[in-house]
Design a protein around this motif. Structure first.
Motif, mmCIF file in Angstrom:
data_model
loop_
_atom_site.group_PDB
_atom_site.id
_atom_site.type_symbol
_atom_site.label_atom_id
_atom_site.label_comp_id
_atom_site.label_asym_id
_atom_site.label_seq_id
_atom_site.Cartn_x
_atom_site.Cartn_y
_atom_site.Cartn_z
ATOM 1 N N GLU A 179 0.831 -1.207 0.000
ATOM 2 C CA GLU A 179 0.000 0.000 0.000
ATOM 3 C C GLU A 179 0.863 1.253 0.000
ATOM 4 O O GLU A 179 0.593 2.214 -0.737
ATOM 5 N N LEU A 180 1.912 1.248 0.799
ATOM 6 C CA LEU A 180 2.808 2.414 0.878
ATOM 7 C C LEU A 180 3.498 2.670 -0.457
ATOM 8 O O LEU A 180 3.613 3.825 -0.893
ATOM 9 N N THR A 181 3.955 1.611 -1.130
ATOM 10 C CA THR A 181 4.637 1.827 -2.406
ATOM 11 C C THR A 181 3.702 2.462 -3.429
ATOM 12 O O THR A 181 4.126 3.278 -4.252
ATOM 13 N N GLY A 182 2.421 2.109 -3.370
ATOM 14 C CA GLY A 182 1.459 2.688 -4.301
ATOM 15 C C GLY A 182 1.296 4.181 -4.111
ATOM 16 O O GLY A 182 1.041 4.914 -5.074
ATOM 17 N N ILE A 183 1.443 4.639 -2.875
ATOM 18 C CA ILE A 183 1.374 6.077 -2.600
ATOM 19 C C ILE A 183 2.706 6.742 -2.918
ATOM 20 O O ILE A 183 2.766 7.831 -3.510
#
Length: 233
Positions: A179-183
């Protein structure tokens, strides 16, 4: 993992619905995405009765002889309502009655795969008064399925799913790290990531250090470059 949409993704589902219906000589069609349990989670429709999907979800899904979960488990790509596998189901006649109540006499389903799992599908229908059932129509059904499958490969949802599975399977990233990488790849700063995820900035920094280590890269730019590569891997 979200991949920013594009004009191709906006058009492709409508094209799949139209082309698939034309190639199969079908009057109506439903395109659906599959979730991780191989149940359909969202649909787009072409020339369908207004209450067809709502009644299906409310009353019919459990008796569907072409249920997506069962087709997925059998690694099916094309299945027909009047084919041997579907007709062997004890609920076949109930499902046929449901279709006929909406003016349909036959159905063919195609699962569309990305890698080793189905990510979407098409259900196409012919009216009751069509003479030839799909099963008796000697079209290149496998070729039609391959064509539709190819059309969706560059859809932003399929690319995002490909990245998510690669980050988890190849690099061992956990769901929150993915999820963090997507942001992160959208250019967000640590404070913006923290706000979006409801965590502290220090936790964001810890996640990024772990992601860099797992992926074997050394900067945020390299994370973004790797994810861009994975979309098309």
């Amino acid at each position: 993992m979200d991949i920013i949409g594009d004009r191709y993704s906006e058009r492709v589902i409508g094209n799949v619905l139209r082309f698939g219906s034309q190639l199969a000589n079908a009057q109506s069609a439903v395109f659906f995405w599959l979730d991780d349990q191989f149940e359909f989670s969202a649909t787009d429709e072409f020339n369908m009765p207004g209450d067809f999907i709502s009644q299906y979800l409310r009353e019919i899904r459990s008796v569907d002889p072409l249920a997506t979960r069962e087709l997925s488990q059998r690694k099916a790509r094309v299945e027909m309502l009047h084919g041997d596998a579907a007709r062997s189901s004890g609920s076949w006649s109930n499902y046929v009655n449901y279709l006929e109540s909406h003016g349909f006499g036959d159905e063919v389903d195609m699962l569309l795969w990305s890698g080793d799992r189905p990510v979407a599908g098409m259900a196409m229908f012919r009216p009751v008064d069509k003479t030839a059932p799909f099963a008796a129509d000697h079209r290149d059904w496998g070729g039609i399925q391959v064509h539709l499958e190819h059309m969706i490969q560059m859809h932003c949802k399929v690319r995002a799913d490909r990245v998510r599975l690669s980050l988890a399977g190849r690099y061992g990233l956990q769901p929150r790290e993915i999820e963090l990488t997507g942001i992160l790849v959208q250019g967000a700063r640590n404070a913006e990531i923290a706000e979006a995820m409801g965590i502290s900035v220090s936790t964001v920094k810890t996640h990024i250090v772990n992601i860099l280590d797992k992926m074997g890269v050394h900067s945020r730019a390299e994370i973004a470059a790797c994810i861009n590569y994975l979309q098309f891997d």
